[in-house]
Design a protein around this motif. Sequence first.
Motif, PDB file in Angstrom:
ATOM      1  N   ARG A 200       0.853  -1.124  -0.080  1.00 27.42           N
ATOM      2  CA  ARG A 200      -0.112   0.060  -0.012  1.00 27.42           C
ATOM      3  C   ARG A 200       0.861   1.074   0.057  1.00 27.42           C
ATOM      4  N   ASP A 251      -6.952  -7.118   3.458  1.00 29.65           N
ATOM      5  CA  ASP A 251      -7.983  -6.149   3.803  1.00 29.65           C
ATOM      6  C   ASP A 251      -7.145  -5.310   4.601  1.00 29.65           C
ATOM      7  N   ASP A 252      -7.956  -4.089   4.884  1.00 32.77           N
ATOM      8  CA  ASP A 252      -7.267  -3.066   5.820  1.00 32.77           C
ATOM      9  C   ASP A 252      -6.822  -3.413   7.117  1.00 32.77           C
ATOM     10  N   GLU A 253      -7.931  -4.014   7.951  1.00 31.18           N
ATOM     11  CA  GLU A 253      -7.542  -4.649   9.287  1.00 31.18           C
ATOM     12  C   GLU A 253      -6.579  -5.616   9.037  1.00 31.18           C
ATOM     13  N   TRP A 255      -4.173  -6.235   7.066  1.00 29.29           N
ATOM     14  CA  TRP A 255      -2.996  -5.702   6.615  1.00 29.29           C
ATOM     15  C   TRP A 255      -2.126  -5.193   7.931  1.00 29.29           C
ATOM     16  N   LEU A 256      -2.925  -4.320   8.441  1.00 28.49           N
ATOM     17  CA  LEU A 256      -2.428  -3.489   9.639  1.00 28.49           C
ATOM     18  C   LEU A 256      -2.023  -4.604  10.723  1.00 28.49           C
ATOM     19  N   THR A 275      -1.038   8.521   6.294  1.00 29.59           N
ATOM     20  CA  THR A 275      -2.413   8.079   5.967  1.00 29.59           C
ATOM     21  C   THR A 275      -2.531   7.268   4.589  1.00 29.59           C
ATOM     22  N   PRO A 276      -3.135   6.385   4.487  1.00 29.14           N
ATOM     23  CA  PRO A 276      -3.134   5.482   3.381  1.00 29.14           C
ATOM     24  C   PRO A 276      -3.715   6.212   2.127  1.00 29.14           C
ATOM     25  N   GLY A 279      -5.196   1.499  -1.706  1.00 29.17           N
ATOM     26  CA  GLY A 279      -5.749   0.173  -1.514  1.00 29.17           C
ATOM     27  C   GLY A 279      -4.482  -0.672  -1.187  1.00 29.17           C
ATOM     28  N   VAL A 280      -4.546  -1.879  -0.660  1.00 28.66           N
ATOM     29  CA  VAL A 280      -3.621  -3.049  -0.602  1.00 28.66           C
ATOM     30  C   VAL A 280      -3.583  -3.644  -1.675  1.00 28.66           C
TER      31      VAL A 280
END
Length: 452
Positions: A200, A251-253, A255-256, A275-276, A279-280
């Motif tokens: 990302r 997915d965001d969660e 990936w983090l 700030t992103p 997307g990933v």
Amino acid sequence: MVIGSGICGLTAARVLTEHFDTVTLLERDTLPDGDERRRGTPQARHVHGLLARGAGHLEDLFPGLRTELAQAGAPVYDHGAGARTRVWAGSLPTVTVGLEVQTAHRDALEGALRRRVAALEKVAVRDATAVTGLHVSEDGTRAEGVSVTPASGGSTEVIEADLVVDASGRNSALPDWLTAAGYPAPKETVVDGGLAYATRTVQVEREQPAQGLQQMNQPPDRPGGVYASHTGGGRWTVTLFGAGGQHPPVDDEGWLACAESLGNEDLDRLLEQSTPVSGVFQYKATANRWRAYAGMRRWPERLVALGDSATAFNPVFGQGMTIAVGQCVALGEALAARGGDPAGLGRQTQRMVARSARIPWLMATSDDLVWSYAMRGARLPLHWRATAWYKQRLLHLATRDPGVVKTFMRVYHMLASPAAMAAPRIMSRVLFAAKSPSPASAARPVAAPRGS
Ligand SMILES: Cc1cc2nc3c(=O)[nH]c(=O)nc-3n(C[C@H](O)[C@H](O)[C@H](O)COP(=O)(O)OP(=O)(O)OC[C@H]3O[C@@H](n4cnc5c(N)ncnc54)[C@H](O)[C@@H]3O)c2cc1C
């Protein structure tokens, strides 16, 4: 003639202008005027580091490139002092290693090269033109050109050439073109470590203590790592990777959470303060693949395959662009040795290409073999176990010895042979140093809680 206008094709075109009056560069994509992304190089959205050896070659061929990219914002820094590198045993000491790197975004690098190549009088760029086959002489001994079709469809045309250079990348159809022209298919060796990238782009709000972050994975216990790079103006490309089939989520969660699980405070800070802006994106086609063109019984004269078309690598060591550029330089030298005459150029050049890729291949596949055995639950042969053991201990030593870091970095940047890592001073310390922990037993760094 050059097929493909990636880093390899652009460099090959530049090299060939020294020996031919006209160089036709054929590209399937419609090429943008600026640095916009295009379909044919999907890897460009993932982190790309250019090794010092490759950067040196490019600067020789395109003088002023580094300054041009720096003026466009690409940071330049000493790899040891300006980046943070972690290995399984901890952080490498932050020391000046005398190796400057420039972390231009891959799109920016390719854009700059493309504009320079397009401006060369001898180069004719034909984009939106897909190569569909190879033309060989009636007696089948030499390449005479290619057939092309407009990418949007339409009738096929034959373009003749004194020399055909295939630089059409990892998915090159050259094996099919060769068999269609009556040649045998090359033998292919694939070593797949089951690695995937999840990348990302983020915009960082505060200046970071380093311009690059690298956390290497360690087979067979630690599949995950990160490679993050500041490409200028606060933009960072952050690539999480996982080998052995253990891929970072997209997915965001997820990936983090995966980023956090690495226990890397520099990465935690970077993500907290950014700030992103994308997307990933995932990339899974990372297997090492060697097409043994040099060993083919028959090979047409005046045909050369370079870059990913011939040897494609697991990208985690950042070798691909440097190898491709080095092969183009070697092609130029082979032509110069023949007074620019492409007659007879072919198999011998292909051998040279293979030679140039041998050591990088060993570097790229040594970890991936361990991963591939681990994925199959198979026991690694003794010599590979010994190599893996030596590397583990060497990396442990590197966390405590700036001298080892300097040697390691020179090898990593392809400025020294890997044999330098087995020089007596280093080898004796690796072999006889106090017992180092194993990656499996070493304590994993604990991630600081978010927001702390
Ligand atoms: C995820 C990922 C990350 C990477 N990271 C790094 C890194 O950090 N450092 C590094 O040095 N290398 C890295 N690499 C490798 C690097 O991208 C390549 O090795 C390098 O750019 C050389 O590629 P190439 O020019 O041979 O092929 P490509 O870049 O794939 O270019 C091939 C070109 O040929 C065109 N083409 C294909 N077929 C046809 C056809 N039939 N007719 C006409 N045109 C055609 C394509 O559109 C494309 O433009 C990475 C690769 C991947 C996949």
